[in-house]
Motif scaffolding. Structure first.
Motif, PDB file in Angstrom:
ATOM      1  N   GLU A 330       0.779  -1.344   0.064  1.00 28.59           N
ATOM      2  CA  GLU A 330       0.169   0.145   0.054  1.00 28.59           C
ATOM      3  C   GLU A 330       0.986   1.044   0.090  1.00 28.59           C
ATOM      4  O   GLU A 330       0.638   2.098  -0.884  1.00 28.59           O
ATOM      5  CB  GLU A 330      -0.888  -0.099   1.163  1.00 28.59           C
ATOM      6  CG  GLU A 330      -2.217   0.634   0.803  1.00 28.59           C
ATOM      7  CD  GLU A 330      -3.214   0.243   2.194  1.00 28.59           C
ATOM      8  OE1 GLU A 330      -3.435   1.100   3.055  1.00 28.59           O
ATOM      9  OE2 GLU A 330      -3.870  -0.788   2.155  1.00 28.59           O
ATOM     10  N   LEU A 508      -7.215   4.553  -2.112  1.00 29.91           N
ATOM     11  CA  LEU A 508      -6.404   4.104  -1.011  1.00 29.91           C
ATOM     12  C   LEU A 508      -6.766   4.812   0.268  1.00 29.91           C
ATOM     13  O   LEU A 508      -6.601   4.518   1.382  1.00 29.91           O
ATOM     14  CB  LEU A 508      -5.019   4.440  -1.365  1.00 29.91           C
ATOM     15  CG  LEU A 508      -4.352   3.295  -2.360  1.00 29.91           C
ATOM     16  CD1 LEU A 508      -2.931   3.469  -2.740  1.00 29.91           C
ATOM     17  CD2 LEU A 508      -4.513   1.881  -1.859  1.00 29.91           C
ATOM     18  N   LYS A 511     -10.011   3.244   1.993  1.00 33.03           N
ATOM     19  CA  LYS A 511      -9.542   1.987   2.631  1.00 33.03           C
ATOM     20  C   LYS A 511      -8.806   2.359   3.901  1.00 33.03           C
ATOM     21  O   LYS A 511      -9.145   2.097   4.924  1.00 33.03           O
ATOM     22  CB  LYS A 511      -8.651   1.241   1.673  1.00 33.03           C
ATOM     23  CG  LYS A 511      -8.155  -0.082   2.309  1.00 33.03           C
ATOM     24  CD  LYS A 511      -7.554  -0.877   1.459  1.00 33.03           C
ATOM     25  CE  LYS A 511      -6.646  -2.315   2.221  1.00 33.03           C
ATOM     26  NZ  LYS A 511      -6.142  -3.233   1.302  1.00 33.03           N
TER      27      LYS A 511
END
Length: 570
Positions: A330, A508, A511
């Motif tokens: 990530e 992202l 999340k």
């Protein structure tokens, strides 16, 4: 895992990851008057590794070097020192894991004796800093003011987290009761069917324990360490309680499991990342739902999957690789997206800022990991890490909104042409550079410390060759992903590239926001209101709680409102 094993594992990690291009800071005690035991711990950890690899002679040599170092220290001949050297002699004759563990325990006691902590002063600071925050919280409970309770609970939690070490180190009995009362209070105020009587009960228990500690009273307790097998036993007991309609007892057993979860979570995360995520996702929701029938099914499934693990088995290179891949992917996507955008626009200063931010994030994460292991017990290090991960994650999400807005503003042909005309010979504005570098820093910092701590946990159960091989495999895979992204994005037009990266950053951010709020819920820094009719979607960081849904709704609203505003402006 034993507390002393955590400490030894970290020193071993600090030495070995140097060869993997990490920057390592020594564990020397702060202050000139402190005696540095770090080299002794390193030699001991080397001996443990050699013993695990059946290299008995190497282990004996490491122990002899450890003895030579300790002999060179200016330490008075005390009973603690004699115990260490007696354990050293026993370990040199038979360097077994049990003997090395006993030596580690003796060495930690000697260090605490030689480098004492001023607990008297710490206790005074505890009373001065913590008690006023509790009194404010108790007043909110008496007034039955939920808004004030939520605020004062968070303030007390922060004050407790900063000062709890003195309680943990001087009275485990008080520490256990405080943690239990605090967790039960958090659950009580999160219930849909609110009971102020239950909230007052837990608040009073918390206050009584705090006052008992301040008065110097003694509460007996057991200092036994909990492992995964004991944790599974707790879950089975909780399930039985729920099936017998005894929700309070079931919740208590799950809370005990959650409190000890940071001690052995690495045993689960390295062997089954998906199961690790399920445990962290489901347990708080099961407690908030009072273990209803639907929750009992989830708990039974977790018990089955956890029981299928083999915590006694050694770790492999694949386990080591999965840790870095899971925690690093990530962060890599965020950094590479920002770097690619700067590379496409030929902004070399922007590229340097992004790489600099990532490098600083790596150094900061190593420092934080060192501090957590050096100054906090293993269970506190884990819960503190969760709290920091949540806070840093939310700050990173805020930065993602700004960066996403900036990227989207350049994602049309007209806007890009205007940008080129305005910045033909100049770099990106200073504010944008700082935002990009800050996001790069936060992305790496948020995941880096957790990666280091997980590696510290698996080192006693993995051969050094497998550890290095796993890291190399993970680095090669991450490098390959970075190359593919860099090569692929070159084929896109710059406006299209910016549009792709805009939505990647927003995804992202969505999340990370959910995961960060959930991390704060795990540590009790955020309330939990369960929405049973919604599913858990770990892939996008969605959890069925009111707090997550509201945060995600606000995030999505801000994203689409900013996009609409940008489109009208263009």
């Amino acid at each position: 895992m034993d507390k002393h094993y955590s400490k030894v594992s970290f020193y071993r990690l600090a030495k070995t990851v140097t060869f993997c291009f990490f920057i390592v800071f020594s564990g020397a005690s702060i202050g000139a008057e402190k005696i540095n035991f770090s080299p002794a711990y390193i030699k001991l950890s080397d001996a443990i590794g050699a013993t695990k690899s059946s290299q008995q002679e190497v282990a004996k040599n490491n122990l002899q070097e450890m003895a030579n170092y300790l002999n060179g220290l200016n330490i008075a001949q005390t009973a603690n020192k004699q115990v260490v050297f007696s354990a050293l002699e026993t370990a040199k004759k038979n360097p077994s894991v049990d003997n090395l563990t006993a030596l580690s325990s003796a060495l930690i006691k000697l260090e605490k004796y030689v480098n004492p902590v001023d607990y008297k002063s710490m206790r005074k600071q505890f009373i001065k800093r913590v008690m006023p925050t509790f009194n404010a919280m108790a007043e909110a409970v008496n007034d039955k003011d939920m808004d004030a309770l939520q605020t004062t609970f968070r303030i007390f939690n922060r004050a407790w987290a900063k000062r709890e070490r003195v309680v943990h180190e001087t009275s485990m009995g008080h520490y256990g009761r405080i943690e239990t009362a605090l967790a039960l209070l958090n659950v009580a105020k999160a219930r849909t069917a609110l009971s102020w009587d239950e909230i007052a009960l837990q608040s009073n228990r918390l206050g009584e324990t705090l006052r008992s500690f301040n008065n110097g009273e003694i509460i007996a307790t057991s200092n036994s360490d909990m492992g995964l097998s004991e944790g599974i036993t707790l879950l089975n007991t909780a399930l039985s309680d729920y099936q017998q309609q005894n929700s309070p007892a079931g919740n208590q057993h799950l809370l005990t499991f959650i409190k000890n979860w940071p001690v052995f979570e690495n045993e689960v995360s390295t062997r089954s990342p998906g199961l690790y995520t399920q445990v962290e996702s489901h347990l708080p929701l099961i407690i908030a739902a009072d273990g209803n029938t639907k929750s009992q099914v989830k708990l039974a499934q977790l018990i089955t999957h956890l029981s299928a693990l083999n915590p006694g088995a050694n770790y492999t290179a694949m386990d080591a690789a999965l840790i870095l891949l899971r925690e690093g992917l990530e962060a890599l996507l965020i950094v590479i997206a920002l770097f690619s955008a700067m590379k496409a626009t030929q902004q070399k200063s922007g590229q340097r800022w992004i790489i600099g931010g990532a490098a600083l994030g790596l150094v900061a994460s190593l420092l934080m990991a060192w501090g957590l292991v050096r100054f906090l017990p293993s269970n506190l290090a884990g819960s503190t890490r969760e709290m920091l991960e949540g806070i840093v994650g939310i700050v990173a999400v805020i930065m993602m909104l700004f960066v996403g807005l900036w990227l989207h503003s350049k994602s049309s042909v007209v806007a890009w042409s205007k940008f080129l005309q305005k910045h033909t010979a100049s770099a990106v504005t200073a504010g944008s550079l700082l935002s990009l570098a800050t996001l790069s820093f936060l992305a790496v910092f948020r995941e880096g410390a957790e990666t280091v701590l997980f590696y510290a946990g698996i080192l006693p159960k993995i051969a050094l060759s497998q550890f290095f091989l796993g890291i190399i495999i993970a680095l090669l895979i991450l490098a390959l992903i970075a190359i593919i992204i860099l090569k692929t994005t070159v084929k896109f037009s710059i406006p299209v590239l910016f549009k792709v990266f805009t939505w990647l950053i927003y995804f992202l951010g969505f999340k990370m926001l959910g995961v960060s709020i959930h991390a704060l819920q795990l540590t009790g820094d955020s309330s939990i209101h369960v929405l049973d009719f919604l599913p858990t979607i770990n892939f996008i960081g969605f959890y069925p709680t009111t707090e997550t849904v509201v945060a995600h709704s606000v995030f999505v609203f801000i994203v689409f409102a900013s996009i609409s505003w940008q489109n009208k402006k263009q």
